[in-house]
Design a protein around this motif. Structure first.
Motif, short mmCIF file in Angstrom:
data_model
loop_
_atom_site.label_atom_id
_atom_site.label_comp_id
_atom_site.label_asym_id
_atom_site.label_seq_id
_atom_site.Cartn_x
_atom_site.Cartn_y
_atom_site.Cartn_z
N SER A 137 19.46 16.70 89.47
CA SER A 137 19.08 15.82 90.57
C SER A 137 18.56 14.48 90.03
N PRO A 138 18.60 13.41 90.85
CA PRO A 138 18.06 12.13 90.40
C PRO A 138 16.60 12.20 89.95
N ASP A 139 15.78 13.02 90.63
CA ASP A 139 14.37 13.10 90.21
C ASP A 139 14.24 13.74 88.84
N ALA A 140 15.10 14.70 88.49
CA ALA A 140 15.04 15.32 87.16
C ALA A 140 15.49 14.33 86.08
N VAL A 141 16.53 13.54 86.37
CA VAL A 141 16.99 12.54 85.41
C VAL A 141 15.92 11.47 85.21
N PHE A 142 15.33 11.02 86.30
CA PHE A 142 14.29 9.99 86.23
C PHE A 142 13.08 10.48 85.43
N ALA A 143 12.71 11.74 85.63
CA ALA A 143 11.56 12.30 84.91
C ALA A 143 11.80 12.27 83.40
N VAL A 144 13.02 12.51 82.97
CA VAL A 144 13.35 12.46 81.54
C VAL A 144 13.28 11.02 81.03
N LEU A 145 13.82 10.08 81.79
CA LEU A 145 13.77 8.67 81.39
C LEU A 145 12.35 8.18 81.18
N LEU A 146 11.42 8.63 82.01
CA LEU A 146 10.04 8.14 81.96
C LEU A 146 9.23 8.69 80.79
N ARG A 147 9.72 9.70 80.12
CA ARG A 147 8.97 10.33 79.02
C ARG A 147 9.64 10.00 77.69
N GLN A 174 26.75 4.86 75.42
CA GLN A 174 27.49 5.96 76.04
C GLN A 174 26.91 7.29 75.56
N ARG A 175 26.57 7.35 74.28
CA ARG A 175 25.92 8.56 73.74
C ARG A 175 24.57 8.78 74.42
N MET A 176 23.85 7.70 74.69
CA MET A 176 22.56 7.80 75.38
C MET A 176 22.75 8.36 76.80
N ALA A 177 23.68 7.79 77.55
CA ALA A 177 23.90 8.22 78.93
C ALA A 177 24.37 9.67 78.99
N ASP A 178 25.29 10.04 78.11
CA ASP A 178 25.77 11.42 78.09
C ASP A 178 24.67 12.40 77.68
N GLY A 179 23.85 12.01 76.71
CA GLY A 179 22.74 12.85 76.29
C GLY A 179 21.71 13.02 77.39
N LEU A 180 21.39 11.93 78.08
CA LEU A 180 20.46 11.99 79.21
C LEU A 180 20.99 12.93 80.29
N ALA A 181 22.27 12.82 80.61
CA ALA A 181 22.87 13.66 81.65
C ALA A 181 22.74 15.14 81.31
N GLY A 182 23.08 15.51 80.09
CA GLY A 182 23.02 16.91 79.69
C GLY A 182 21.61 17.44 79.57
N ALA A 185 16.93 20.68 81.30
CA ALA A 185 15.49 20.68 81.59
C ALA A 185 15.23 21.15 83.02
N GLU A 186 16.07 20.71 83.95
CA GLU A 186 15.88 21.09 85.35
C GLU A 186 16.12 22.58 85.55
N ASN A 187 17.02 23.14 84.77
CA ASN A 187 17.39 24.55 84.95
C ASN A 187 16.68 25.51 83.99
N ARG A 188 15.77 24.98 83.15
CA ARG A 188 15.01 25.81 82.23
C ARG A 188 13.92 26.55 83.00
N PRO A 189 13.82 27.87 82.89
CA PRO A 189 12.79 28.61 83.61
C PRO A 189 11.39 28.09 83.24
N GLY A 190 10.59 27.86 84.27
CA GLY A 190 9.20 27.45 84.06
C GLY A 190 9.06 26.01 83.63
N SER A 191 10.14 25.23 83.71
CA SER A 191 10.08 23.85 83.27
C SER A 191 10.37 22.93 84.43
N GLY A 192 9.62 21.87 84.53
CA GLY A 192 9.84 20.89 85.57
C GLY A 192 10.33 19.58 85.02
N SER A 193 11.01 19.54 83.91
CA SER A 193 11.56 18.38 83.21
C SER A 193 10.64 17.93 82.12
#
Length: 152
Positions: free
Chosen positions: A14-24, A131-139, A144-152
């Protein structure tokens, strides 16, 4: 003369999960070619950064100082590269909810190198690196969003 690049990627996250990664900043070495990340001053690279924060990213022997200049939660991330090889550099990451789910990521910049005639090289290099940055962020955001007990 200014130059640009634009790369895209898609994340099932989701956009909120991607944004959370960008901010850290602390996450960046986990999903990108960057070796290390720090926040100037007393900033915690594991905490979400905010407008005005300066992050220092190291790759090999090079370092980039980037100031966050504009944020729109879950949608838009803008930064400037301060000093270094560029007379000016403004990067933008836009996050768009994809119609079929997930997030479409567009990472772009407009920049002017200090060294005359080096613009075509930097456009070529940065397009591939980012492009490596964008692809890495996407994955990473998806895992992170789908890791049990993790909120990004």
């Amino acid at each position: 003369m200014p130059y640009t690049y634009l790369v895209t990627s898609h994340s099932p996250a989701s956009p909120d999960a991607v944004f959370a990664v960008l901010l850290r900043a602390a996450t960046w070495p986990q999903w990108s070619p960057i070796d290390s990340a720090a926040v100037e001053g007393d900033g915690d690279p594991a905490a979400p950064q905010q407008v005005g924060d300066v992050r220092v990213f190291r790759t090999g022997r090079g370092a980039a100082r980037e100031r966050i200049v504009h944020l729109v939660a879950d949608r838009h991330f803008r930064y400037t590269n301060e000093g270094g090889l560029f007379r000016s550099f403004r990067g933008t990451v836009d996050l768009i909810p994809a119609p079929a789910g997930g997030t479409d990521i567009t990472w772009s910049a407009i920049f002017e190198p200090k060294l005359p005639l080096s613009g075509p090289f930097w456009r070529w290099y940065l397009t591939r690196f980012m492009q490596r940055m964008a692809d890495g962020l996407a994955g990473y955001a998806d895992s992170a969003e789908n890791r049990p007990g993790s909120g990004s």
